[in-house]
Design an enzyme around this catalytic site. Structure first.
Site, PDB file in Angstrom:
ATOM      1  CD  GLU A  46     -15.880  49.621  24.665  1.00  0.00           C
ATOM      2  OE1 GLU A  46     -16.234  48.501  24.040  1.00  0.00           O
ATOM      3  OE2 GLU A  46     -14.929  50.287  24.578  1.00  0.00           O
ATOM      4  CB  CYS A  77      -6.538  47.020   1.824  1.00  0.00           C
ATOM      5  SG  CYS A  77      -8.237  46.913   2.406  1.00  0.00           S
TER       6      CYS A  77
HETATM    7 ZN   LIG Z   1      -8.364  45.486   3.999  1.00  0.00          ZN
END
Ligand SMILES: [Zn+2]
Length: 193
Positions: free
Chosen positions: A91, A152
């Site tokens: 990080e 998506c």
């Molecule tokens: Zn997407």
């Protein structure tokens, strides 16, 4: 043997949930199998899990030294790694651009050590995050990881801050996990207006 070794700075870059810490630990495990001494560092800001070890999402644990995200922290790392053959920093974006972390990590590579650094390249606004860009410029190898877009399913390169199902924007540093962040592809990523 060490004086003949070639140093290297390896950057592991990607959004949250792309497996950066797991990859970092994989690299360090390989070094350990090769009989090399390793040391692992993480920034103090990240308190999602234990303060003294890095825990991957798979549950693999390695002891880690927690460092301040200040120049003091950078200098502590510089002083400590003299006994290590390979160094991991998790990080790294949390070190601000006014610290010498990228410069010092490259200096450690010049000493013949292998340095593995995981870094979130973009913040939740889609902007470059802390020391990430300078590390990118100084790295020998860059491994670019993707997560899975929460909307998506495409490859995700962005980290969206989400609260109650809505995109929110604020301070660059706000530590959180899945309750506050989700990976997004470029099409689904919402920028601040
Ligand atoms: Zn997407």
């Amino acid at each position: 043997m060490n004086s003949l070794r070639k140093g290297k700075l390896v950057l592991i870059m990607g959004p949250m949930f792309s497996g950066k810490t797991s990859r970092l630990i994989e690299f360090l495990e390989r070094e350990m199998i090769a009989g090399r001494r390793i040391s692992l560092y993480k920034p103090k800001v990240d308190s999602r899990y234990s303060e003294t070890e890095v825990v991957t999402h798979k549950g693999i644990r390695l002891p880690a030294t927690v460092l301040d995200t200040s120049e003091n922290g950078v200098q502590k790392l510089r002083a400590e790694v003299t006994v290590s053959d390979a160094v991991g920093v998790d990080e790294a974006q949390f070190w601000p651009t006014d610290t010498n972390l990228p410069r010092i990590l490259e200096e450690i590579a010049f000493l013949g050590k292998t340095v593995y650094v995981s870094v979130l390249n973009r913040d939740h606004r889609g902007e470059p995050f802390g020391s990430a860009m300078e590390l990118l410029a100084r790295a020998d190898d860059v491994e670019s990881l993707t997560a899975v877009c929460a909307r998506c399913g495409d490859d995700a390169y962005f980290t969206q801050r989400v609260l109650g199902g809505r995109e929110v924007f604020g301070e660059q540093v706000q530590v959180g996990g899945k309750e506050l962040y989700e990976p997004r592809c470029r099409n689904c990523f919402v920028r601040p207006t």
